[in-house]
Structures are given as C-alpha cells and as structure tokens.
Design a protein around this motif. Structure first.
Motif, PDB file in Angstrom:
ATOM      1  N   ALA A 261       0.817  -1.204   0.000  1.00 30.53           N
ATOM      2  CA  ALA A 261       0.000   0.000   0.000  1.00 30.53           C
ATOM      3  C   ALA A 261       0.857   1.263   0.000  1.00 30.53           C
ATOM      4  O   ALA A 261       0.437   2.315  -0.486  1.00 30.53           O
ATOM      5  N   ALA A 262       2.086   1.136   0.533  1.00 31.57           N
ATOM      6  CA  ALA A 262       3.006   2.274   0.578  1.00 31.57           C
ATOM      7  C   ALA A 262       3.910   2.324  -0.645  1.00 31.57           C
ATOM      8  O   ALA A 262       4.840   3.140  -0.702  1.00 31.57           O
ATOM      9  N   GLY A 263       3.667   1.432  -1.625  1.00 32.00           N
ATOM     10  CA  GLY A 263       4.451   1.445  -2.854  1.00 32.00           C
ATOM     11  C   GLY A 263       5.759   0.695  -2.766  1.00 32.00           C
ATOM     12  O   GLY A 263       6.645   0.862  -3.606  1.00 32.00           O
ATOM     13  N   ARG A 264       5.900  -0.169  -1.748  1.00 32.87           N
ATOM     14  CA  ARG A 264       7.129  -0.942  -1.590  1.00 32.87           C
ATOM     15  C   ARG A 264       6.872  -2.420  -1.887  1.00 32.87           C
ATOM     16  O   ARG A 264       5.729  -2.868  -1.895  1.00 32.87           O
ATOM     17  N   THR A 265       7.944  -3.155  -2.113  1.00 33.06           N
ATOM     18  CA  THR A 265       7.852  -4.577  -2.425  1.00 33.06           C
ATOM     19  C   THR A 265       8.518  -5.370  -1.310  1.00 33.06           C
ATOM     20  O   THR A 265       9.747  -5.505  -1.282  1.00 33.06           O
ATOM     21  N   PRO A 266       7.763  -5.914  -0.372  1.00 32.81           N
ATOM     22  CA  PRO A 266       8.339  -6.587   0.794  1.00 32.81           C
ATOM     23  C   PRO A 266       8.749  -8.027   0.500  1.00 32.81           C
ATOM     24  O   PRO A 266       8.353  -8.613  -0.506  1.00 32.81           O
ATOM     25  N   ASN A 267       9.531  -8.575   1.398  1.00 32.36           N
ATOM     26  CA  ASN A 267       9.926  -9.981   1.343  1.00 32.36           C
ATOM     27  C   ASN A 267       9.288 -10.686   2.540  1.00 32.36           C
ATOM     28  O   ASN A 267       9.810 -10.627   3.656  1.00 32.36           O
ATOM     29  N   PRO A 268       8.150 -11.376   2.344  1.00 31.16           N
ATOM     30  CA  PRO A 268       7.448 -11.977   3.480  1.00 31.16           C
ATOM     31  C   PRO A 268       8.236 -13.090   4.159  1.00 31.16           C
ATOM     32  O   PRO A 268       8.095 -13.299   5.369  1.00 31.16           O
ATOM     33  N   CYS A 269       9.078 -13.805   3.405  1.00 29.52           N
ATOM     34  CA  CYS A 269       9.881 -14.868   4.015  1.00 29.52           C
ATOM     35  C   CYS A 269      10.902 -14.283   4.992  1.00 29.52           C
ATOM     36  O   CYS A 269      11.186 -14.855   6.042  1.00 29.52           O
TER      37      CYS A 269
ATOM     38  N   GLU B 241      -0.883   0.347  -6.244  1.00 30.94           N
ATOM     39  CA  GLU B 241      -0.415  -0.599  -5.238  1.00 30.94           C
ATOM     40  C   GLU B 241      -0.197  -2.002  -5.805  1.00 30.94           C
ATOM     41  O   GLU B 241       0.498  -2.828  -5.192  1.00 30.94           O
ATOM     42  N   ALA B 242      -0.792  -2.302  -6.937  1.00 34.73           N
ATOM     43  CA  ALA B 242      -0.689  -3.641  -7.516  1.00 34.73           C
ATOM     44  C   ALA B 242       0.547  -3.811  -8.386  1.00 34.73           C
ATOM     45  O   ALA B 242       0.766  -4.879  -8.945  1.00 34.73           O
ATOM     46  N   PHE B 243       1.382  -2.767  -8.496  1.00 37.20           N
ATOM     47  CA  PHE B 243       2.553  -2.833  -9.361  1.00 37.20           C
ATOM     48  C   PHE B 243       3.830  -2.858  -8.529  1.00 37.20           C
ATOM     49  O   PHE B 243       3.858  -2.401  -7.387  1.00 37.20           O
ATOM     50  N   THR B 244       4.876  -3.395  -9.144  1.00 40.51           N
ATOM     51  CA  THR B 244       6.169  -3.428  -8.465  1.00 40.51           C
ATOM     52  C   THR B 244       7.271  -3.083  -9.458  1.00 40.51           C
ATOM     53  O   THR B 244       7.135  -3.307 -10.675  1.00 40.51           O
TER      54      THR B 244
END
Length: 373
Positions: free
Chosen positions: A90-98, A236-239
């Motif tokens: 939502a903040a425009g970042r691409t997190p690493n959930p692992c 938000e759906a783009f990276t």
C-alpha cells in the motif's frame, strides 16, 4: 543441550532434527500452524506450513522417536507477516514476506517461547553457519553449498538470536546429499519438492489478492519523460521491474518493451520506461540490524568495503557502504543492479560473513533523474 527443532514438513528440517538427535541433544519437534484456515495457504510442493506439511513433520518426528507438537502462531503471523505485506504494498514498496517470517516468527516468537520453556537453542534446516570469533562472539556465515545458501534470509538475526540458533546443515555440500541421507534414515519426505512462492496467496495471484485488501483507485501511467500513457487500476498492484500487465496501448517510440521504474502511491502514479533505466547503483536502507557484533566502521560511521545481495538467490555485488549519523545505511554499488525496489532487503557481507541488513528505502540511478517526472 535441550533444543527445539522447527519442523516445516520438508526434508531439510527433518534431516536437521535427525542430526541433532544423533549428536546426543535432547530434541523436541514443533510445527508452526500459521493459518486457522488451511485452505488459505498453498498446498503441495508449492507451499509450506499447511496441514499436509504438519502431517509430514509428525511422521518425521515419529520416525526419529522425538516428541512432536503443533504451536498456533496464526494470529501473530497474520499481524507480523501478512498485514505487513499488505501495508508495504500500500506504501508502494515490495516486501519480502519470508524475511519477515524468519525475523518475527521463527527467530522472535518461536525462539522467545523456546527460551521461556527452558530450551537452549532452536534447530532449523536452513543452509547457513554460525561461528565464533576469537572473543567468543557469534557470527553468521554462508553455508558450504552456495547454491542452497540461505544466509540472506537469515540476515535479520541479531547477535542474541545467533547465540541460540543451531543449523546442522551448515557444512553439507549439496541438497542431493541431504535427500540421500533422508532416504537412508527412512524419512518419508526424502523426495518431497521444495516449497516456493508466497504461502498465504493460494493461487499465486498477488495482484488479485491485494485488490481484495487494499482500496485501489485508478491512476495514470506515465513514461520516464512524463508523457501520459494511460490508466492503471491501482498503483499498489505494481512493483518495480514489472513488465507484464501494464496494459499500455501505445508502444514505445523505439519499439522496446517498457518496465515499471517507480511506484508512487501518494500520487497514484506508475512510471515506466526502458529496461536499462532499471539499473541502480546507490541504495539507502532503513530498519538496519547487525548479525552479530557490528564491525568498527559501523560505530564510527566510516566507509567500509563489502558485498551487497538484494535477493535470496542473487549474486552479491561489490560495494562501499557507511552508516549516517541518522542511522541510514548507504551502499554505493561498483556494478549497477536492475529491478531493485523499495521494500526489498539488502544484506551486507564481508567474505562469507553476514554483516547485517536493511530495508531498501530508496534506489538511485545515475542514468535517470526521477525528480523530473
């Protein structure tokens, strides 16, 4: 030593637990239930922590003759990993959930509970090594098998956590040897495929999954020169680095494909351009942590030589780095990298040693000035 073996249901954790038993430790196996609705997690070879994985973990513990428990961490997983994933996008970042799962679940929640119950360490099937320096301080290093090395996703571990981390697969030369050992030990998971992808997105449709959780609004797609190219359904759906799904009707003047260069949620704008503009050579990191005692230059703020890795299986790149007085980690890369997105994690190494990590807050390229768009 009394140790708690984190049993994912895969071959690596099963063999790690077996080696701990063989070494004479008092071992208890535990599987983490990360969802109260198993259907919301991936299944089969593409998942982890599902009901079938729990059954596989139980069978391994039964074969090894050790106690087995299932601990419900679903609420904390939802808050610390899933909600974090949504808020980062939502903040425009691409997190690493692992990475977040290792940090906040497997080596925070799990280890905290293990220590409270009187265990000395947590055993996992990660391919990484913990050593000691001359002063007895713990250090995190790459595993012997660089092809399977998982030190990157463990870069979030602190010095205190390393004191209680036990990785029996550290010196194993290959995954094939682990599978062969599992066969010899009669473990049913010997040939079980590795897990992949995001476990809490069942069908792999990240954009569709996010659309159900983030209030997305249409916005503009522009190129790197500021030209309007059309409308998107929600930034938000783009990276960064994305090529497919842009739905741009007008081709680039040179005919080359376009890639997402920036996501700007405050403006609800997606900036696209040619692939060569994805290259960045300066990274700024926040939420910095050190895997062991920090090297002297971290304390003094001096520049130091290192290598930087920005993905779990990416090649490290030589760099110089320093920590500012505000605590920001600045890394200047000797070789530009492509497709680096804010929200990703950069892990710093010296040789095989993991120095620490930071969440990338900004990535810059000398070839393009985004402030002009």
């Amino acid at each position: 030593m009394k140790v708690l073996a984190a049993m994912s249901g895969g071959v690596d954790s099963a063999v790690a637990a077996a080696r701990a038993v063989e070494a004479g430790h008092e071992v208890v196996g535990v599987h983490l239930a990360l969802s109260r609705m198993p259907g919301t997690l991936r299944t089969g070879s593409r998942g982890c922590c599902t009901v079938e994985d729990s059954n596989d973990a139980w069978r391994a513990c039964d074969k090894l003759g050790i106690p087995f428990y299932v601990w419900d961490f679903s609420e904390r997983f939802a808050e610390e990993v899933v909600d974090d994933f949504v808020s980062e996008y939502a903040a425009g970042r691409t997190p690493n959930p692992c990475m977040r799962c290792n940090e906040r679940i497997k080596f925070a929640a799990l280890l905290d509970r293990a220590l409270a119950l009187g265990f000395d360490a947590v055993v996992t099937g990660h391919y990484a090594k913990v050593t000691e320096d001359e002063a007895g301080n713990k250090e995190l290093h790459r595993a012997a098998d660089w092809a399977k090395d998982q030190s990157y996703v463990l870069g979030v571990l602190t010095h205190e956590q390393l004191k209680h981390a036990f990785f029996p697969l550290a010196d194993t030369p290959s995954k094939a040897e682990v599978r062969a050992e599992a066969e010899r030990r009669g473990l049913s998971v010997a040939q079980k495929p590795d897990s992949h992808d995001i476990c809490f997105i069942p069908d792999g449709d990240t954009r569709g999954w996010l659309a159900e959780r983030i209030d997305m609004n249409p916005g503009r797609i522009v190129d790197h020169e500021g030209n309007d190219l059309g409308e998107h359904p929600g930034s938000e759906a783009f990276t960064v680095g994305q090529r497919k799904g842009l739905a741009i009707s007008r081709p680039a003047p040179d005919g080359r494909p376009r890639f997402v260069l920036q996501v700007r949620p405050k403006e609800n704008k997606v900036v696209v351009g040619p692939k060569d503009l994805l290259k960045v050579d300066r990274l700024e990191g926040i939420k910095v942590s050190w895997a062991g005692v920090p090297i002297p230059e971290v304390i003094t703020g001096e520049t130091f030589e290192c290598t930087v890795q920005v993905r779990a299986h990416a090649d490290p790149v030589a760099a110089t780095a320093h920590v500012t007085s505000e605590g920001t980690l600045i890394a200047t890369l000797n070789e530009a990298l492509g497709g680096v997105a804010p929200g990703q994690t950069m892990v710093l190494y010296q040789g095989t040693r993991v120095l620490g990590q930071a969440t990338i807050d900004a990535a810059y390229s000398q070839a393009w000035d985004p402030s002009k768009v």
